[in-house]
Structures are given as structure tokens and as C-alpha cells.
Scaffold this motif. Structure first.
Motif, PDB file in Angstrom:
ATOM      1  N   ASP A 253      61.123  99.146  55.142  1.00 17.46           N
ATOM      2  CA  ASP A 253      60.009  99.664  54.351  1.00 17.46           C
ATOM      3  C   ASP A 253      58.941  98.580  54.231  1.00 17.46           C
ATOM      4  O   ASP A 253      59.241  97.418  53.945  1.00 17.46           O
ATOM      5  CB  ASP A 253      60.483 100.077  52.963  1.00 17.46           C
ATOM      6  CG  ASP A 253      61.408 101.287  52.999  1.00 17.46           C
ATOM      7  OD1 ASP A 253      61.285 102.083  53.948  1.00 17.46           O
ATOM      8  OD2 ASP A 253      62.251 101.404  52.104  1.00 17.46           O
ATOM      9  N   PHE A 254      57.706  98.964  54.477  1.00 15.94           N
ATOM     10  CA  PHE A 254      56.566  98.045  54.314  1.00 15.94           C
ATOM     11  C   PHE A 254      55.571  98.761  53.427  1.00 15.94           C
ATOM     12  O   PHE A 254      54.868  99.661  53.860  1.00 15.94           O
ATOM     13  CB  PHE A 254      55.959  97.693  55.671  1.00 15.94           C
ATOM     14  CG  PHE A 254      54.951  96.586  55.607  1.00 15.94           C
ATOM     15  CD1 PHE A 254      55.248  95.396  54.965  1.00 15.94           C
ATOM     16  CD2 PHE A 254      53.704  96.722  56.193  1.00 15.94           C
ATOM     17  CE1 PHE A 254      54.322  94.361  54.905  1.00 15.94           C
ATOM     18  CE2 PHE A 254      52.768  95.704  56.149  1.00 15.94           C
ATOM     19  CZ  PHE A 254      53.077  94.519  55.505  1.00 15.94           C
ATOM     20  N   GLU A 255      55.528  98.348  52.155  1.00 15.84           N
ATOM     21  CA  GLU A 255      54.815  99.094  51.134  1.00 15.84           C
ATOM     22  C   GLU A 255      53.752  98.233  50.471  1.00 15.84           C
ATOM     23  O   GLU A 255      53.669  97.023  50.704  1.00 15.84           O
ATOM     24  CB  GLU A 255      55.817  99.607  50.093  1.00 15.84           C
ATOM     25  CG  GLU A 255      56.919 100.489  50.707  1.00 15.84           C
ATOM     26  CD  GLU A 255      58.122 100.634  49.805  1.00 15.84           C
ATOM     27  OE1 GLU A 255      58.669  99.591  49.377  1.00 15.84           O
ATOM     28  OE2 GLU A 255      58.495 101.779  49.525  1.00 15.84           O
TER      29      GLU A 255
ATOM     30  N   ASN B  33      54.589 103.949  55.759  1.00 12.94           N
ATOM     31  CA  ASN B  33      55.017 102.775  54.994  1.00 12.94           C
ATOM     32  C   ASN B  33      56.245 102.125  55.624  1.00 12.94           C
ATOM     33  O   ASN B  33      57.227 101.788  54.943  1.00 12.94           O
ATOM     34  CB  ASN B  33      55.301 103.141  53.538  1.00 12.94           C
ATOM     35  CG  ASN B  33      54.039 103.487  52.776  1.00 12.94           C
ATOM     36  OD1 ASN B  33      52.963 103.004  53.107  1.00 12.94           O
ATOM     37  ND2 ASN B  33      54.160 104.319  51.761  1.00 12.94           N
TER      38      ASN B  33
ATOM     39  N   ASP C 215      53.608  94.268  49.607  1.00 11.36           N
ATOM     40  CA  ASP C 215      54.509  93.502  50.465  1.00 11.36           C
ATOM     41  C   ASP C 215      53.728  92.519  51.326  1.00 11.36           C
ATOM     42  O   ASP C 215      52.562  92.739  51.666  1.00 11.36           O
ATOM     43  CB  ASP C 215      55.315  94.429  51.374  1.00 11.36           C
ATOM     44  CG  ASP C 215      56.318  95.271  50.588  1.00 11.36           C
ATOM     45  OD1 ASP C 215      56.461  95.015  49.379  1.00 11.36           O
ATOM     46  OD2 ASP C 215      56.935  96.182  51.185  1.00 11.36           O
TER      47      ASP C 215
ATOM     48  N   LEU D 265      59.752  89.135  55.378  1.00 17.28           N
ATOM     49  CA  LEU D 265      59.098  90.238  54.681  1.00 17.28           C
ATOM     50  C   LEU D 265      59.401  90.048  53.201  1.00 17.28           C
ATOM     51  O   LEU D 265      60.536  90.206  52.761  1.00 17.28           O
ATOM     52  CB  LEU D 265      59.617  91.592  55.166  1.00 17.28           C
ATOM     53  CG  LEU D 265      59.015  92.806  54.460  1.00 17.28           C
ATOM     54  CD1 LEU D 265      57.505  92.866  54.687  1.00 17.28           C
ATOM     55  CD2 LEU D 265      59.661  94.100  54.939  1.00 17.28           C
TER      56      LEU D 265
ATOM     57  N   SER E 179      52.119  84.005  46.625  1.00 21.80           N
ATOM     58  CA  SER E 179      52.302  85.430  46.933  1.00 21.80           C
ATOM     59  C   SER E 179      51.127  86.296  46.469  1.00 21.80           C
ATOM     60  O   SER E 179      50.851  87.342  47.054  1.00 21.80           O
ATOM     61  CB  SER E 179      53.598  85.936  46.296  1.00 21.80           C
ATOM     62  OG  SER E 179      53.544  85.768  44.881  1.00 21.80           O
TER      63      SER E 179
ATOM     64  N   LYS F 157      59.000  91.330  49.617  1.00 15.08           N
ATOM     65  CA  LYS F 157      58.685  92.557  48.897  1.00 15.08           C
ATOM     66  C   LYS F 157      57.921  92.238  47.614  1.00 15.08           C
ATOM     67  O   LYS F 157      57.919  91.104  47.126  1.00 15.08           O
ATOM     68  CB  LYS F 157      59.970  93.315  48.564  1.00 15.08           C
ATOM     69  CG  LYS F 157      60.839  93.628  49.775  1.00 15.08           C
ATOM     70  CD  LYS F 157      60.170  94.636  50.699  1.00 15.08           C
ATOM     71  CE  LYS F 157      60.129  96.010  50.083  1.00 15.08           C
ATOM     72  NZ  LYS F 157      59.501  97.001  50.975  1.00 15.08           N
ATOM     73  N   SER F 158      57.252  93.258  47.090  1.00 15.21           N
ATOM     74  CA  SER F 158      56.443  93.074  45.879  1.00 15.21           C
ATOM     75  C   SER F 158      57.296  92.649  44.683  1.00 15.21           C
ATOM     76  O   SER F 158      56.803  92.021  43.751  1.00 15.21           O
ATOM     77  CB  SER F 158      55.687  94.366  45.554  1.00 15.21           C
ATOM     78  OG  SER F 158      56.589  95.445  45.382  1.00 15.21           O
ATOM     79  N   ASN F 159      58.613  92.962  44.727  1.00 15.89           N
ATOM     80  CA  ASN F 159      59.511  92.579  43.631  1.00 15.89           C
ATOM     81  C   ASN F 159      60.125  91.192  43.834  1.00 15.89           C
ATOM     82  O   ASN F 159      60.969  90.762  43.048  1.00 15.89           O
ATOM     83  CB  ASN F 159      60.618  93.613  43.451  1.00 15.89           C
ATOM     84  CG  ASN F 159      61.486  93.762  44.701  1.00 15.89           C
ATOM     85  OD1 ASN F 159      61.344  92.999  45.666  1.00 15.89           O
ATOM     86  ND2 ASN F 159      62.381  94.743  44.697  1.00 15.89           N
TER      87      ASN F 159
ATOM     88  N   GLU G  83      61.947  90.202  46.521  1.00 15.91           N
ATOM     89  CA  GLU G  83      63.045  90.204  47.501  1.00 15.91           C
ATOM     90  C   GLU G  83      62.541  89.711  48.859  1.00 15.91           C
ATOM     91  O   GLU G  83      61.453  90.062  49.304  1.00 15.91           O
ATOM     92  CB  GLU G  83      63.608  91.617  47.636  1.00 15.91           C
ATOM     93  CG  GLU G  83      64.734  91.705  48.670  1.00 15.91           C
ATOM     94  CD  GLU G  83      65.155  93.138  48.942  1.00 15.91           C
ATOM     95  OE1 GLU G  83      64.498  94.060  48.398  1.00 15.91           O
ATOM     96  OE2 GLU G  83      66.110  93.336  49.715  1.00 15.91           O
TER      97      GLU G  83
END
Length: 638
Positions: free
Chosen positions: A558-560, A513, A563, A527, A596, A529-531, A533
Motif C-alpha cells: 500500500d502506498f497512501e 494507492n 507515505d 517505505l 519525515s 508509512k504515515s504512522n 512503520e
């Protein structure tokens, strides 16, 4: 009645057995016995026959089963130990020859849009077989069913007739990761696998494994061949830029083609408009009497027809061609391509082979690239002044973006949980932008994007050099900063002063990840993020080709799941409207946030639409390139 049936089959078996010690004869007899008959026969011999004769017969029965089982085990075991496409096909060809001893069969493997005849045996005449089958004929075919009757397939009557002529009426499907990747046609009436349910179930397991292994290893070999093709194109491009001797360049083209496409004779003809003849500029494989005086009239033979029609012609069998003109008695197949420069036919590239059906779709795609180079070389020969020749060559090098579009990857490897896409829209004929996606393994992916300074042919050649350097290093498993370090030195040593390139290179590890990256002066990718950011990936160093031995910084993030990664060139953010306002990063981020939850394809299309709406133009002043990757929350098949 049942007892009578057993007695008849046992008598048949004894007749075969008493014919001699031929394992082949006994194997054929065994294949016609039912399992119940074999069991009754076995019990009969236990009770009533002499030990020696009983042992002889039982050994033959076991041998018949053992040969098939051993072959199936051989395939299953050895497929786990190879990763090279040619090694995989070697195992398959050898094993199928054993499985179908004395029986006709033909194996077709997917390449591009066609399933090509790859291996066959026990065929009375090669010309009775189709050399290729369009894969669209199998659209909608369920790959859950692994065995079909020929009549159940949507094949043309001509193809069916050819297969049935060789008594092949059953098709075994080898599914890849979604579609049919290979197909095996056999004689169902005499196929050993169909006589034993256990063998057939085992073979079905091998079909699934083989199809996926073939697709994976074919992808690897395709990448290797594409890299080698890039090297040859770059080599010829350098030859064109460094030499004004046309014959030397055309000889180099024929030698380079030889390493990519198998042929036995070849010629590059120049069109003489005054005499209406095709004059040989470079040739190989013809008798010495033809070498110096090889020419054809316009309209004469396949080459003359190609020069007149401006179309590519592939002849699988010269004996059946309507306008083939023979110069070699050994030739059985031929391909001819028009050489077009500035919308004018300047000559013809012709390859001949001593094999039937030697040239396929893959050959055509490779030869198209080299025909552009040959057209440029012939154009150069017609220039009077060296400067004019150089300028014309640079302005039209590699015939628009045809070669470049072939170098940028269109078919992407499959990585678990990753969904990605890329697009390059050149502002002019050729582009200085690039992107690449490199498959390391099922959990690791390399991604890159770059922008070469300047425009036209020099930028296009530098872009080609970066791609060739990047792909040639992929097997060395370098860190991302070391990879960029080597590319920087390669460009510094190989390009003229003042040329440079911005470049971003990263490696995504699904297993960890993580995204490891180095940014060499390129627009910082986002990048998201899912949240929500937003992280800008800007760590690395200076542009490529400016200072040698520069030590680049490597960073990791981190790439989760959930993302989104978006890389772009300045053709996006620097696009202007009528008020000379730039599109900018803020507008790009707004589009990304708004989309997104969309797929990577929808995100790509919406970004391009937003830029066009902003600039009020369908054309771009600068090259535009996007590379988008999304870490899905579920594993979605590409």
C-alpha cells in the motif's frame, strides 16, 4: 445620432455586399458592424427588402459567423481526440490559418528555456520575425489573463519592433500547468476574434485546453526523442569500441545525427597542428569537387573561428554572419561545435541547412553529445598502438559525465499528489549508478534505480544500455517482474562475463494507492508509512545479467497519502569515516525519521549533508544516487 450611426454602417455593409458574391469581402464588412447594427439591419430587411436579396445577405452574415464558429468547434472537438504532439500542432496550424485568413500571425511554443517560432502565416518577410523569445521575459506574467497588448509585455525593443513591423500588436497566452507554454501574436486591428465577445470567450477556453495539451504531448515527444537519442548514442559507442577505422566511426556519427537533427550538409574536421588547417575526415552534402580536398585554415570561416575560440557558433542567417566561409550557395544557416578531448581542440563538427534559423537550443544539446563522441574518434586516430587507443578511449569515453548527465532525467512529469526528486553524484568522471522516472499516465508512474558493477567506461556503457532497454519497453505495459526479466536477458546477452547490475523497478498507482515492485539484488528501498512503520522492499530476485531467463518475484504494498518512499545506492550506506565505520542503514533511517515532515528536496539535501558530515569529506569514494517520492496529503503543483 444613434440612428445615423446605424444607417452609415448599413450603407457600408450594402456596399460590400453589392461588390459581388465574394464571401471574403462580406466577411470583412460584417466584422466592422456592431451587434446592435446587425439586429437593426436584420429587422430592416425583414420588413423592406425583397425575399431573394434578403436571403442572399442573411446567408452571407451567417456564413461569416459560421466560419469562425466552425473553426473553433473543430479545434475544441479534435483536441480531445489526439495525444500525439505533432497531431496537436497540425490541428492548431490548420485552424489558425483559417481563423486568421489574410491576417499576419506568429505562434511561438516553449522548448526548454526558449519560446521558438513554430508557425506563421501572411508574413511579408520571415526575417522580420524573431526566431525565439527567452521565457524568462514572461516570469511573473499572470496566466489568468489570456490576452495582452504588446506594450504590456516585457519584451525587448528589438522584438517589439519586429512584431509591430508586421502589425502584430496583440498576444494571446496559452498557459500550461503553471507557466506560459505558447504565445500567439496577431494583428489586433483586424483580428476577427476581437470583434465578437462570444467568439473570444470560446477562444479563451481553447487557449487553456491547448496550452495544457501541448505541454503534455510535448513531454511525451521529448521522452520518445530522448530514448531515440540514447539508442543512437549507444549505437555509436558500440561502434567506437568495436572499430579502429576513424572514418567509419565519423560517418556513423554523421548518419546518426541526421536522424536527430535535420541538416543538408555536414562535415567533421580534424585539426592538423603542423599545417594549422582543418582537414575533412567525414562529410556529406558537398559538391564532389570538395569531398576529397575539403579543408579550412585556422581562423577561416565559422569553423576556423570555432577551432580558435573553442566556442559553439550558431548562425541563423549566413548572409549576416561576420566570418562565414561559404562552400554551398544553398546554405542559409549553420552550426559549428569544437571537438575537445583532454582539454585540447582536436577538430570541428559543422552542420549546414538550406533553411533560415534551422538550429536551436535543442539541436545544440544533441550535438554536444555527438561532438564528444567525434572527439574520441579523432583522438583514437592519433594513437599509434591499438591497446593505447582502447585504454584512452575507455578512460575518457563520452567525455566525462556530460553525456550521462544528459541521459538522466532532469525535468520530471507531473503526477497528482506525488512529489519526487532524484540526484546522482558520481565519484569519478563517469557513473555506474542510474535512476529513471517514467510517466505512464496522470495516475501512474514508473520509478527505477540501479548500480552497475565496476567503474569507468564499461560501467557507464552498461548504465546506458539499461536505460535504453527500460525506456524502449515502457509502451508495452509489462508487469514489473516481466520488465526486469527482459532487462536481465538483455544484459546477459549484451555484456561481457562478470558484469552485472543491481536494480529496483516499481510502478506507483495513485488510483489504486499501490506500489508494485521487483528488486533485483539492489539495496532495499524504504517505505515509511504515515504512522511511522518502516517497510523494506526486498522481494524480487538476483542481480541483472548474471543468469538468463531468471523468473523474478513481483510484490505490492500500500502506498497512501502521507507515505514516503526512499531508494538509494550503496554509495550512501557504505560511505566511511576516518575510523572505517560505514554510514549504514540505521543512520539513514534516523535522518529519514527526523525529516519525515520535510519536503522531498529537503530530505535529499539533509541525507547528502549527513553523509558528508559523517565522512568528513566533500568527495565520495563511490557513486551516490537517491530517488525520493512522497505521497502528499494535498495535491501540490510541482
Amino acid at each position: 445620432m444613434i440612428f445615423k450611426k446605424y444607417i452609415e454602417e448599413i450603407i457600408l455593409f450594402l456596399i460590400y455586399a453589392l461588390l459581388g458574391y465574394s464571401g471574403y469581402a462580406l466577411n470583412n464588412a460584417y466584422l466592422h458592424l456592431s451587434h446592435d447594427t446587425v439586429f437593426v439591419f436584420y429587422m430592416f430587411f425583414i420588413v423592406f427588402t425583397f425575399d431573394n436579396f434578403r436571403e442572399f445577405v442573411l446567408i452571407r452574415i451567417i456564413s461569416a459567423v459560421s466560419k469562425i464558429r466552425k473553426t473553433l468547434l473543430y479545434i475544441d472537438r479534435n483536441l480531445n481526440e489526439v495525444s500525439n504532439y505533432y497531431a496537436v500542432t497540425k490541428i492548431i496550424f490548420k485552424s489558425f490559418d483559417r481563423l486568421f485568413t489574410g491576417r499576419p500571425y506568429a505562434l511561438f511554443i516553449l522548448e526548454g528555456e526558449m519560446l521558438y517560432l513554430t508557425h506563421y502565416n501572411n508574413i511579408s518577410d520571415f526575417k522580420d520575425l524573431p526566431t525565439s523569445i527567452n521565457k524568462t521575459l514572461f516570469n511573473g506574467l499572470s496566466v489568468q489573463i489570456l490576452k495582452y497588448k504588446l506594450d504590456d509585455l516585457a519584451l525587448s525593443g528589438e522584438i517589439k519592433d519586429k512584431l509591430l513591423k508586421e502589425k502584430m500588436n496583440i498576444a494571446f497566452i496559452f498557459p500550461g500547468f503553471g507557466d506560459v507554454f505558447a504565445m500567439l501574436f496577431v494583428d489586433g486591428n483586424r483580428c476577427s476574434l476581437l470583434k465578437n465577445r462570444d467568439h473570444l470567450r470560446y477562444f479563451e477556453r481553447i487557449q487553456k485546453k491547448t496550452g495544457r495539451i501541448l505541454e503534455n504531448t510535448a513531454l511525451h515527444i521529448d521522452l520518445e526523442e530522448k530514448n531515440f537519442e540514447i539508442e543512437k548514442i549507444f549505437e555509436v559507442s558500440k561502434g567506437i569500441l568495436s572499430s579502429l577505422d576513424t572514418k567509419t566511426i565519423l560517418d556513423l556519427i554523421l548518419n546518426s545525427i541526421k536522424t536527430l537533427v535535420n541538416y543538408d550538409a555536414a562535415a567533421i574536421f580534424l585539426l592538423d597542428y603542423n599545417s594549422k588547417k582543418l582537414l575533412s575526415m567525414s562529410s556529406f552534402g558537398y559538391a564532389s569537387s570538395y569531398d576529397k580536398n575539403l579543408y579550412l585554415k585556422i581562423g577561416q570561416g565559422s569553423c576556423g573561428w570555432v577551432a580558435e575560440s573553442r566556442e559553439i557558433e550558431v548562425i541563423n542567417d549566413v548572409k549576416e554572419a561576420s566570418h562565414y566561409y561559404g562552400l554551398r550557395k544553398e546554405t542559409k544557416s549553420q552550426i559549428s561545435l569544437p571537438l575537445i578531448f583532454d582539454n585540447e581542440v582536436t577538430g570541428v563538427l559543422c552542420l549546414e541547412s538550406n533553411r533560415l534559423g534551422n538550429f536551436n537550443e535543442k539541436s545544440i544539446n544533441i550535438l554536444k553529445n555527438f561532438s564528444h563522441l567525434a572527439a574520441i574518434a579523432i583522438h583514437n586516430a592519433r594513437q599509434v598502438e591499438v591497446i593505447r587507443a582502447k585504454q584512452a578511449l575507455e578512460s575518457e569515453l563520452i567525455s566525462a559525465g556530460a553525456v550521462q548527465r544528459g541521459l538522466l532525467r532532469k525535468v520530471f512529469p507531473k503526477i497528482q499528489y506525488l512529489k519526487y526528486t532524484a540526484v546522482n553524484i558520481p565519484s569519478k568522471i563517469v557513473s555506474g549508478d542510474l535512476y529513471d522516472i517514467i510517466y505512464f499516465n496522470e495516475k501512474t508512474l514508473g520509478i527505477s534505480i540501479g548500480d552497475v558493477s565496476g567503474k569507468g567506461a564499461p560501467a557507464a556503457l552498461m548504465m546506458t544500455l539499461i536505460l535504453a532497454g527500460l525506456r524502449s519497453q515502457k509502451q508495452t505495459f509489462l508487469t514489473v517482474c516481466d520488465m526486469v526479466y527482459r532487462l536481465n536477458n538483455l544484459l546477459y546477452e549484451s555484456t561481457i562475463e562478470g558484469m552485472y547490475a543491481t536494480f529496483f523497478y516499481g510502478v506507483i498507482s495513485v488510483e489504486n494507492n499501490k506500489l508494485y515492485y521487483t528488486n533485483a539484488g539492489h539495496n532495499a528501498p524504504f517505505l515509511i508509512k504515515s504512522n511511522g512503520e518502516v517497510i523494506k522492499l526486498n522481494k524480487g530476485g538476483i542481480v541483472l545479467g548474471y543468469i538468463p531467463d531468471f523468473n523474478y518475484i513481483q510484490d505490492e504494498v500500500d502506498f497512501e497519502k502521507g507515505d514516503l518512499f526512499v531508494a538509494y545506492t550503496d554509495g550512501i550506506t557504505e560511505a566511511m569515516n576516518s575510523k572505517e565505520e560505514e554510514f549504514g542503514e540505521d543512520r539513514l533511517l534516523a535522518v529519514l525519521r527526523e525529516n519525515s515532515a520535510a519536503s522531498v528536496y529537503e530530505i535529499k539535501d539533509n541525507i547528502i549533508k549527513a553523509v558528508k558530515d559523517f565522512s568528513k569529506s566533500e568527495l565520495f569514494d563511490d557513486d551516490l544516487t537517491l530517488l525520493i517520492c512522497k505521497y502528499e496529503t494535498q495535491n501540490i503543483t510541482h
